[in-house]
Design an enzyme around this catalytic site. Structure first.
Site, PDB file in Angstrom:
ATOM      1  N   THR A 102       0.923  -1.144  -0.144  1.00 47.76           N
ATOM      2  CA  THR A 102       0.107  -0.167   0.008  1.00 47.76           C
ATOM      3  C   THR A 102       0.883   1.266  -0.071  1.00 47.76           C
ATOM      4  O   THR A 102       1.802   1.177   0.657  1.00 47.76           O
ATOM      5  CB  THR A 102      -0.940   0.059   1.111  1.00 47.76           C
ATOM      6  N   GLY A 103       0.488   2.210  -0.663  1.00 49.47           N
ATOM      7  CA  GLY A 103       1.158   3.604  -0.512  1.00 49.47           C
ATOM      8  C   GLY A 103       1.502   3.952  -2.148  1.00 49.47           C
ATOM      9  O   GLY A 103       1.266   3.284  -2.967  1.00 49.47           O
TER      10      GLY A 103
ATOM     11  N   ALA B 264       7.941   1.705   1.948  1.00 49.48           N
ATOM     12  CA  ALA B 264       8.204   1.992   3.450  1.00 49.48           C
ATOM     13  C   ALA B 264       8.465   3.290   3.857  1.00 49.48           C
ATOM     14  O   ALA B 264       8.714   4.376   2.617  1.00 49.48           O
ATOM     15  CB  ALA B 264       9.825   1.346   3.928  1.00 49.48           C
TER      16      ALA B 264
ATOM     17  N   GLU C  47      -0.297  -5.187   6.512  1.00 55.74           N
ATOM     18  CA  GLU C  47       1.146  -5.195   5.687  1.00 55.74           C
ATOM     19  C   GLU C  47       2.003  -6.001   6.581  1.00 55.74           C
ATOM     20  O   GLU C  47       2.727  -6.933   5.864  1.00 55.74           O
ATOM     21  CB  GLU C  47       1.707  -3.678   5.422  1.00 55.74           C
TER      22      GLU C  47
HETATM   23  C1  5RP Z   1       1.510   2.307   3.938  1.00 59.76           C
HETATM   24  C2  5RP Z   1       2.849   2.011   4.010  1.00 59.76           C
HETATM   25  C3  5RP Z   1       3.688   2.511   2.946  1.00 59.76           C
HETATM   26  O1  5RP Z   1       4.500   1.676   2.272  1.00 59.76           O
HETATM   27  C4  5RP Z   1       4.575   3.759   3.408  1.00 59.76           C
HETATM   28  O2  5RP Z   1       3.571   4.838   4.134  1.00 59.76           O
HETATM   29  C5  5RP Z   1       5.247   4.501   2.108  1.00 59.76           C
HETATM   30  O3  5RP Z   1       4.519   5.308   1.289  1.00 59.76           O
HETATM   31  P1  5RP Z   1       4.844   5.610  -0.005  1.00 59.76           P
HETATM   32  O4  5RP Z   1       5.222   4.684  -1.033  1.00 59.76           O
HETATM   33  O5  5RP Z   1       3.692   6.526  -0.206  1.00 59.76           O
HETATM   34  O6  5RP Z   1       5.975   6.621   0.242  1.00 59.76           O
HETATM   35  O7  5RP Z   1       3.415   1.800   4.854  1.00 59.76           O
HETATM   36  O8  5RP Z   1       0.981   1.854   5.375  1.00 59.76           O
END
Ligand code: 5RP
Length: 232
Positions: free
Chosen positions: A29-30, A86, A106
């Protein structure tokens, strides 16, 4: 300097090279995970066969829109490979995750996977975790008591700083599993294993965003290319 979206896409596409026909995937996710999902969608459209378990409702929806086959973790409880982003990653591949609020699913998905590839841009690399506030998923019942217990457990490890309830609009942010999130600005976390154990010992803490011993390797995209980082 390449823009961050381009770096995320570069890391995502490099990770995609590790995906093989027939694999059971955990899908993160993200925004970086979304770059991976879009690239995976292209491969699926051209014939790659995989089954995926989504780490959030948001990810499940995006996968469905791209015709990426999604099953539940109940239907497919053992996975070959999880690919996720991450918020921070250190040289030993310890991470802070949960900026997008999906840390519980996750972590369950990563733990159910034989391997985990972390996809990040260079800005996520740190020497020591903690500049990014640590997300802690808690049960809504007795929220204040849980908050105080977390504060006490952290203080025993020499950690202070603000701990705030994550908000969304006018109300609290609610996770896919119906919980709340506290974001803890502890600052530098010298012993993340000790903090992990201390947080797990607090009743009311469902999970926290320290991901230790889960990543197999990290794919880091920077202006000079893509580097694979193995655990030190
Ligand atoms: C979601 C997460 C994401 O992996 C983390 O926040 C990184 O997000 P992004 O790729 O948008 O920088 O842990 O719960």
């Amino acid at each position: 300097m390449a823009n961050v979206a381009a770096l995320k896409d570069k890391a995502a596409r490099a990770a995609l090279e590790h995906v093989e026909d027939g694999m059971r995937l955990g899908i993160g996710t993200g925004s970086t995970a979304e770059a991976f999902i879009r690239a995976l969608g292209e491969r699926v459209a051209s014939g790659l066969r995989i089954s995926g378990v989504a780490t959030s409702e948001r990810t499940a929806k995006l996968c469905a829109s791209l015709d990426i086959p999604i099953v539940t973790l109940e239907e497919m409880p053992a996975l070959d490979l999880a690919i996720d982003g991450a918020d921070e990653i250190d040289p030993a591949l310890r991470m802070i995750k949960g900026g997008g609020g999906a840390l519980l699913r996750e972590k369950i998905v990563a733990a159910a996977s034989e391997r985990m590839i972390v996809i990040v841009d260079q800005a996520k690399q740190v020497e020591t975790l903690g500049a990014f506030p640590l997300p802690i998923e808690i049960n809504g019942f007795g929220m204040m008591a849980t908050y105080l217990a977390i504060q006490k457990a952290a203080a025993a490890l020499g950690l202070g700083g603000d701990i705030v309830l994550r908000k969304e609009g006018d109300g609290p942010f609610i996770t896919d599993s119906g919980h709340l999130i506290l974001d803890a600005s502890f600052g530098r976390i010298p012993d993340s294993e000790a903090l992990s154990a201390a947080l797990h010992a607090v009743p009311g803490v469902v999970e926290h965003g320290l991901f230790l011993d889960l990543a197999t390797f990290a794919v880091v995209a920077s202006d000079s290319g893509v580097t694979v980082i193995k655990r030190r």
